[in-house]
Design an enzyme around this catalytic site. Structure first.
Site, mmCIF file in Angstrom:
data_model
loop_
_atom_site.group_PDB
_atom_site.id
_atom_site.type_symbol
_atom_site.label_atom_id
_atom_site.label_comp_id
_atom_site.label_asym_id
_atom_site.label_seq_id
_atom_site.Cartn_x
_atom_site.Cartn_y
_atom_site.Cartn_z
ATOM 1 N N LYS A 292 0.841 -1.196 0.000
ATOM 2 C CA LYS A 292 0.000 0.000 0.000
ATOM 3 C C LYS A 292 0.880 1.251 0.000
ATOM 4 O O LYS A 292 1.951 1.274 0.618
ATOM 5 C CB LYS A 292 -0.910 -0.037 1.232
ATOM 6 C CG LYS A 292 -1.979 1.035 1.283
ATOM 7 C CD LYS A 292 -2.876 0.816 2.497
ATOM 8 C CE LYS A 292 -3.961 1.871 2.612
ATOM 9 N NZ LYS A 292 -4.846 1.630 3.777
ATOM 10 N N SER B 197 -9.692 1.666 2.862
ATOM 11 C CA SER B 197 -8.825 2.464 2.021
ATOM 12 C C SER B 197 -7.799 1.640 1.240
ATOM 13 O O SER B 197 -7.175 2.145 0.316
ATOM 14 C CB SER B 197 -8.082 3.487 2.894
ATOM 15 O OG SER B 197 -7.235 2.837 3.843
ATOM 16 N N SER C 111 -9.913 -0.834 6.969
ATOM 17 C CA SER C 111 -9.363 -0.590 5.639
ATOM 18 C C SER C 111 -8.654 -1.769 4.987
ATOM 19 O O SER C 111 -8.278 -1.695 3.823
ATOM 20 C CB SER C 111 -8.397 0.604 5.680
ATOM 21 O OG SER C 111 -9.101 1.796 5.894
#
Length: 489
Positions: free
Chosen positions: A79, A154, A178
């Site tokens: 990420k 996210s 997330s």
């Protein structure tokens, strides 16, 4: 029944037996990313040079006849809020558009030591603030099962990269769901570890008392393997404790007699398709010999307000460092220092990030601190104690990961409140610092995946992973569907 669904082990066997070289495998993944990322928008930075360098090291070990470590040579993604030295790390925000960290996050150092192959940095909601990845300055990630729907957030890019088979596994971060929410939306496995088991050093902060790094994979065993690799004590993180035991080593234990709690508040206001999938999952656990225990945590009604008050307050503090002076984006024209900082933050941050900073600043301000922030902190303690009470009579808790399936692209703009509601089943876990996993458990009427969430007591990752593994063993053919976009091993 064959329960070996591990793509990591399968890839490792192919490499060790020399059926494919790591360099060949890496090039296949990079080629597929070049084609499929135009659709999914899962990656925002491709690290081909880094990946091929790691692949050559692995191939050299194989030529020497050395045995490979569990994650050695495995193509993976990170990420874009996990720091990577000399590799662009933007948090998908204009304010960090050309930021190159000067150090590695601890999790990336641990994976580098195993010669894991980094394919690239994945898309995300800006500074991890969102539930769809659509607040990213690069545009949102799309769902591999239906590209008209969001991948979630996210960590949407990480989930899309794994679900779309353009990475074997990915690392995301989970502040209020997330990892688990996009895993549910994309039909893959997402593990949020106990707060403190995985080092946060090098994770660009959103809300420091909530943030936790964890794996997104296609199978429970793979999640356990990655967790074992990254859950090490780190003196660079003052909250770090590391794992208490190996998760992968305990995956084959019988769950007969395990007490699984059904907290009634988790099943209120969920979609009918999700409810039906939960009922089937509960029946599966009964057949596996688990004991179902009905219980209640009335305090869960405070979960969303407590989370958004505390997380936004911490975000207000953490994001104060982005002022255009030390690093990151800076406006070219200004009259004085105050105007430069104001313009830089106004232009550099997106609407959702500014919204949360303003909310956090408000609840921390004089006159409102006691009414909001202090009260929310007290309620956090109440929620922590409520979970402790339930775990006195249950081994784990079963719940939906999300009350609904993936929503269409653009809905986050039309209905912000409904978007926040997607966090309602996940945020209590972060408030209490507990471990939880989302695993695929079925499909809605539109063919979109549904996620089942298993919640454990502190440092009980091995328990929830084993329970998830046993469920996966008997339901895999009905609950998991590979998306034919990437590399077929």
């Amino acid at each position: 029944m064959d329960t070996n669904f591990s793509k990591i082990r399968m890839t490792g066997k192919l490499l060790s037996s020399k059926e494919i070289s790591c360099e060949e495998l890496t090039k296949q993944y990079l080629n597929n990313i070049e084609k499929e990322n135009k659709i999914l928008n899962a990656y925002v930075t491709i690290t081909a040079e880094e990946a091929l360098e790691s692949a050559k090291k692995v191939d050299e070990k194989i030529r020497r006849g050395d045995s490979l470590l569990p994650l050695e040579g495995i193509p993976m993604s990170l990420k874009d809020n996990i720091s990577t030295k000399n590799i662009k790390t933007t948090c998908c925000s204009k304010i960090l558009q050309n930021y190159f960290p000067i150090y590695n996050a601890t999790v990336w150092n641990l994976l580098k030591q195993q010669n894991s192959v980094l394919l690239g940095k994945t898309n995300m909601d800006e500074f991890a603030m969102g539930s769809s990845s659509e607040t990213s300055c690069f545009g949102g990630s799309l769902n591999p099962h239906n590209s008209n729907h969001v991948a979630g957030g996210s960590s949407g890019g990480a989930a899309a990269s794994v679900s779309g088979n353009i990475a074997v596994f990915g690392l995301g971060s989970d502040t209020g769901g997330s990892i688990r929410q996009p895993a549910s939306f994309c039909g893959v496995v997402g593990l949020k570890p106990t707060y403190g088991t995985v080092s946060r050093y090098g994770l660009i902060a959103y809300a420091s008392s909530f943030d936790q790094i964890g794996p997104i994979t296609t199978s429970v065993e793979d999640a356990a393997l990655v967790f074992d690799a990254i859950a090490e004590y780190d003196p660079m993180d003052s909250t770090s404790q590391g794992k208490k035991q190996s998760a992968a080593a305990g995956l084959t234990q019988n769950i007969k007699g395990m007490k699984i709690g059904l907290v009634k508040e988790y099943f209120e206001d969920i979609d009918e398709d999700v409810r039906e999938a939960m009922e089937k999952a509960i029946e599966t656990y009964r057949q596996l010999g688990a004991e179902i225990v009905e219980c209640s945590i009335s305090e869960l009604k405070y979960g969303l307000p407590v989370y958004y008050i505390l997380a936004c307050a911490e975000a207000s503090s953490n994001l104060g460092r982005y002022d255009g002076i030390r690093y990151g984006f800076k406006v070219p024209h200004y009259e004085d220092l105050n105007e430069m900082i104001c313009k830089t933050r106004s232009e550099g941050f997106g609407a959702e990030v500014k919204h949360r900073i303003l909310l956090g600043t408000y609840v921390l301000s004089a006159g409102y601190y006691d009414a909001y922030y202090k009260k929310a902190q007290n309620l956090r303690g109440v929620i922590v104690n409520a979970f402790k009470r339930v775990f006195e009579s249950c081994d784990i808790i079963l719940a939906p990961t999300v009350p609904m399936t993936s929503f269409p692209c653009g809905q986050t703009v039309k209905d912000a409140i409904q978007t926040y509601q997607t966090d309602i089943c996940t945020v209590p876990v972060n408030i209490a610092g507990l471990p939880a996993i989302s695993i695929p458990c079925g499909w809605d009427r539109k063919g979109l995946p549904i996620g089942l969430q298993l919640i454990g007591n502190n440092f009980c990752e091995a328990t929830i992973l084993n329970a998830a593994y046993q469920y996966e063993a008997v339901t895999r053919t009905d609950t998991y569907k590979a998306v034919d976009m990437g590399v077929t091993l």
